[in-house]
Design an enzyme around this catalytic site. Structure first.
Site, mmCIF file in Angstrom:
data_model
loop_
_atom_site.group_PDB
_atom_site.id
_atom_site.type_symbol
_atom_site.label_atom_id
_atom_site.label_comp_id
_atom_site.label_asym_id
_atom_site.label_seq_id
_atom_site.Cartn_x
_atom_site.Cartn_y
_atom_site.Cartn_z
ATOM 1 N N CYS A 1 34.978 73.509 34.371
ATOM 2 C CA CYS A 1 35.348 73.255 35.935
ATOM 3 C C CYS A 1 36.887 72.616 35.551
ATOM 4 O O CYS A 1 38.247 72.281 36.304
ATOM 5 C CB CYS A 1 34.495 73.639 36.903
ATOM 6 S SG CYS A 1 33.810 72.586 36.743
ATOM 7 N N HIS B 1 36.529 69.398 42.930
ATOM 8 C CA HIS B 1 36.714 68.403 41.810
ATOM 9 C C HIS B 1 37.446 66.972 41.708
ATOM 10 O O HIS B 1 38.828 67.850 41.981
ATOM 11 C CB HIS B 1 36.549 69.597 40.158
ATOM 12 C CG HIS B 1 35.100 69.022 40.123
ATOM 13 N ND1 HIS B 1 33.603 69.109 40.544
ATOM 14 C CD2 HIS B 1 34.435 69.630 38.763
ATOM 15 C CE1 HIS B 1 32.707 69.836 40.375
ATOM 16 N NE2 HIS B 1 33.110 70.292 38.977
#
Ligand code: 2RA
Length: 340
Positions: free
Chosen positions: A131, A243
């Protein structure tokens, strides 16, 4: 016309997002099957906001024959057991685990960056990147094309959802425990995550870096360019989803902050939100449920000849995993899978 698709690991964070996104994007489906561990067999789960429910089937003896695509979000263990037999049955596996990412005959793809790598598929397996890598290379690609990146220093601020549902529960219960004065436990993380930051994601390696940091280096080299020198520090922060990354870039050629913003604004998958005023930037809570990779705080780094700093935020369960996998499936549909 449509594809027969199996989502393997359908009850986890990423698997559920895959179902949500398949519904949102109205992916052409002739059949959709939710597959998970034997413990989940028979459970009913939502097919996104479609109003339909799917009955979970066990992976143990699941027959992939006749399926076109298997989206795997099951972790390396179950993937090692079941992905090869899915591929052998003629099903194209798009795997979100790290198992196959660095295999030379398995393409590692971010569709906005290296779509043509799909022609390198040889084993009916395509790998989805980590990710923290996915959102970063979406941001780096247009800048690399514009001024050739020489070096990248990235610090990540990774949400707990990257470590699974139990990790999200730990953040919640630990935070509540601290507020009400109850004893707090940390089981998923090595230290308290509530009101804290942990500079440790995945295993430590001999050189003192972590496997997460090694992934960012190796995957960027495979997806974007092996010539980019990259160093990463990956940190877990008390955020549920989303994130964030602070990215410092050194170019071979000059690129002003204004020109960088212009290049980024034109690039696929990117939303630039960058005003030098209160709130003129994106934060993780604003990226949740969105597809975009957001870029803010674009500014020169005066300490080197051709330097730039920027802030990059994206939903790690979407562009960082489920969305990227489904974009690969869409690419597959356009380039490889011919349906009569
Ligand atoms: C994490 N990137 O954030 C890893 C795996 N999803 O935990």
């Amino acid at each position: 016309m449509g594809y027969r698709v199996a989502v393997v690991g359908a009850t986890g964070n990423v698997g559920r997002e895959m179902l949500n996104i398949l519904a949102e994007r109205e992916f052409p489906l002739a059949e959709l099957t939710a597959v998970a561990s034997p413990a989940s067999q028979g459970r009913m789960i939502d097919f996104g906001d479609s109003g339909k429910e799917l009955k979970v089937e066990s992976i143990e003896h699941f027959d992939f024959t006749g399926y076109d695509i298997a989206l795997f979000a099951a972790g390396s263990g179950p993937t090692k057991l079941h992905a090869p037999r899915a591929a052998a049955a003629g099903c194209v596996v798009i795997d979100n685990s790290s198992l196959y990412r660095m295999e030379p005959d398995v393409p590692l793809i971010v569709p906005e960056v290296n779509p043509d790598a799909i022609s390198g598929m040889k084993r009916n397996i395509i790998a989805n990147p980590n990710c923290s890598t996915a959102q970063m290379v979406v941001a780096l690609k247009p800048l690399h094309d514009a001024a050739k990146i020489r070096r990248v220093v990235v610090s990540t601020y990774q949400s707990v959802s990257g470590a699974g549902k139990d990790a999200m529960d730990e953040l919640f219960t630990q935070t509540r425990a601290i507020f009400v004065g109850d004893p707090k436990e940390n089981n998923v993380f090595t230290k308290q995550i509530a009101f804290n930051c942990i500079p440790h994601i995945d295993d430590f390696l001999a050189d003192g870096s972590t496997r997460e940091e090694r992934k960012m280096v190796q995957e960027t080299h495979k997806i974007l360019s092996p010539d980019i020198e990259l160093t990463a520090t990956c940190v877990r922060v008390p955020v549920f989803v989303g994130h964030s990354e602070s990215i410092n870039i050194e170019f071979e050629d000059e690129l002003s902050a204004k020109d960088a913003r212009d290049v980024l604004r034109k690039a696929p998958g990117i939303m630039v939100v960058d005003k030098q005023e209160d709130g003129g930037y994106v934060t993780p809570v604003e990226c949740v449920g969105e597809y975009a990779t957001y870029i803010s705080r674009v500014r020169k780094d005066p300490t080197v000849k051709h330097g730039l700093n920027l802030w990059c935020v994206s939903d790690n369960l979407r562009k960082g995993a489920a969305l990227n996998a489904i974009q690969i499936a869409e690419l597959l549909g356009r380039k490889q899978l011919q349906k009569g």
